[in-house]
Scaffold this active site. Structure first.
Site, mmCIF file in Angstrom:
data_model
loop_
_atom_site.group_PDB
_atom_site.id
_atom_site.type_symbol
_atom_site.label_atom_id
_atom_site.label_comp_id
_atom_site.label_asym_id
_atom_site.label_seq_id
_atom_site.Cartn_x
_atom_site.Cartn_y
_atom_site.Cartn_z
ATOM 1 C CB ILE A 156 -0.984 -0.020 1.187
ATOM 2 C CG1 ILE A 156 -2.022 -1.146 0.972
ATOM 3 C CG2 ILE A 156 -1.692 1.325 1.341
ATOM 4 C CD1 ILE A 156 -2.892 -1.447 2.174
ATOM 5 N NE ARG A 176 9.674 -4.475 10.180
ATOM 6 C CZ ARG A 176 8.972 -5.585 10.073
ATOM 7 N NH1 ARG A 176 8.810 -6.368 11.107
ATOM 8 N NH2 ARG A 176 8.433 -5.922 8.926
ATOM 9 N NE ARG A 233 -6.606 -3.222 10.649
ATOM 10 C CZ ARG A 233 -6.935 -3.293 9.361
ATOM 11 N NH1 ARG A 233 -7.083 -2.193 8.661
ATOM 12 N NH2 ARG A 233 -7.107 -4.460 8.772
ATOM 13 C CD GLU A 262 -11.998 1.557 12.736
ATOM 14 O OE1 GLU A 262 -12.516 0.542 12.230
ATOM 15 O OE2 GLU A 262 -10.946 2.050 12.324
ATOM 16 C CG HIS A 280 -11.896 0.709 8.597
ATOM 17 N ND1 HIS A 280 -11.371 0.054 9.679
ATOM 18 C CD2 HIS A 280 -11.173 0.292 7.529
ATOM 19 C CE1 HIS A 280 -10.364 -0.736 9.288
ATOM 20 N NE2 HIS A 280 -10.235 -0.597 7.981
#
Length: 314
Positions: A156, A176, A233, A262, A280
Site C-alpha cells: 500500500i 524497519r 489502523r 471503531e 473505515h
C-alpha cells in the site's frame, strides 16, 4: 465441497460473501446468536473454519472454544484481530486478502490528502448551506509538490508513493530497514521522517511494535503546517494526543479512515474544518469487496481440498 463443513462468520461484512459461503458450507452467523456461550457449546464440534475481518477475527478465547478449527480466513489484509501465535501453536492456517485492495486504499489516501488540503468537504458544505452567495470560500493549500512521508513502504505504501509522484511530490519513507529497490529517501526514525515531510501517511501493518507509532513527539515533529493521513489502523496513532494537537492547532490537519475504538470517533473532531473523517472504507468499493470475498472462499476451498492456500499468513 461437502456442505457439512461448518464455517463461522464472526460479524456481518459482505452479503455476497455470506451468500457464496452459504452455497458451499454450513454457515453459522455469530452475530445473530442471542447467547454466544450457548451457541459455542452446541456447535463447537462442527466448526472447522472462521471468517473474520478488520473489525473482528479470532482471539485466543474463540480459538480455544473451537477444538476442530483448522483455518481462519480474513476478509481484510490486516490480521491484527487474529491471535497468530495461538494459530501457529495449534497448527491453524490463516489467510488474508492482500494485493486486491492495494489500489483502493492508495486511491483513498490521495483522496484524503486532496480533501484535507483543498478543504473539499468544507467547500461542499459551503455551497449546500447557501454561503457562496455571501462571498467566496477562503483560500486553501496546494497539494502538488508537497513532500509525502510514508510509514511502511509495503504494497500500500508503494502504491501511495507512485500516485503521489504523479503530483510531483518528493517521497520519503520509514520502515524497519532501508528498501534496496527504491530511490525514495529513507529515514531511520519516524520522528525524523515527520520533521522532513508536509504529509505523513500511515500505511503499515498493526503489530505490537507499530502501536502508537504516531505519538506526541511525531505529531509535534509534523507540526502546525503538517497533515497526518491514516489508512492503516486506528491504534497506529495515539488518538488522544492527535485530538489535542488538532484542537490546539499544533497539527495542520488530518485525514482519517481508521480510529482506535471503531465505530467510536472522538467528538472533539466533529467541529474541526481541517479534518476529514471516513468510516473505515479503505477497501470499500463494490469491485474490490467482491474480489476479496472470492479470495476468502478460494482459500477455504483450497484448504478443504488439501491444495496450497492462495494467500497464506500462517
Amino acid at each position: 465441497m461437502e456442505a457439512a463443513i461448518g464455517v463461522l462468520m464472526v460479524c456481518p461484512m459482505s452479503l455476497y460473501l455470506e451468500q457464496e459461503l452459504d452455497k458451499r458450507f454450513k454457515l453459522f452467523r455469530f452475530w445473530t446468536q442471542p447467547s454466544r456461550q450457548e451457541f459455542l457449546k452446541n456447535h463447537a464440534e462442527s466448526i472447522r473454519a472462521v471468517v473474520g475481518n478488520a473489525t473482528a477475527g479470532a482471539d485466543a478465547e474463540l480459538i480455544d472454544a473451537l477444538p476442530k478449527l483448522e483455518i481462519v480466513s480474513s476478509f481484510s489484509v490486516g490480521v491484527d484481530k487474529i491471535d497468530l501465535n495461538k494459530c501457529k501453536k495449534k497448527g491453524i492456517r490463516v489467510t488474508n486478502t492482500p494485493d486486491v485492495l492495494t489500489e483502493d486504499v492508495a486511491d483513498l489516501a490521495i483522496g484524503l490528502m486532496l480533501a484535507v488540503l483543498r478543504r473539499i468537504c468544507e467547500c461542499d458544505k459551503y455551497v449546500r448551506k447557501g454561503m457562496w452567495k455571501m462571498g467566496d470560500f477562503k483560500l486553501t493549500t496546494k497539494f502538488s509538490g508537497k513532500t509525502v512521508g510514508i510509514i511502511g513502504l509495503g504494497r500500500i505504501g508503494l502504491a501511495v508513493a507512485k500516485r503521489a509522484e504523479a503530483f510531483d511530490c518528493p517521497i520519503s519513507y520509514y520502515s524497519r530497514s532501508k528498501k534496496p529497490n527504491t530511490n525514495y529517501k529513507y529515514h531511520s526514525s519516524v520522528v525524523d521522517l515527520a520533521s522532513n515531510c508536509d504529509i505523513l501517511v500511515v500505511a503499515c501493518a498493526l503489530t505490537p511494535e507499530t502501536r502508537h507509532i504516531v505519538n506526541r513527539e511525531v505529531i509535534d515533529a509534523l507540526g502546525p503546517k503538517g497533515v497526518l493521513i491514516n489508512v492503516g489502523r486506528g491504534p497506529h496513532v495515539d488518538e488522544p494526543e492527535l485530538v489535542s494537537a488538532l484542537v490546539e492547532g499544533r497539527l495542520g490537519g488530518a485525514g482519517l479512515d481508521v480510529f482506535e475504538q471503531e465505530p467510536e470517533v472522538p467528538e472533539q473532531l466533529f467541529g474541526l474544518d481541517n479534518v476529514v473523517l471516513l468510516p473505515h472504507v479503505g477497501s470499500g468499493t463494490v469491485e474490490t469487496r467482491e474480489v476479496m470475498a472470492d479470495l476468502v472462499i478460494q482459500n477455504l476451498e483450497a484448504h478443504f481440498l488439501n491444495k496450497p492456500l492462495l494467500t497464506p499468513v500462517v
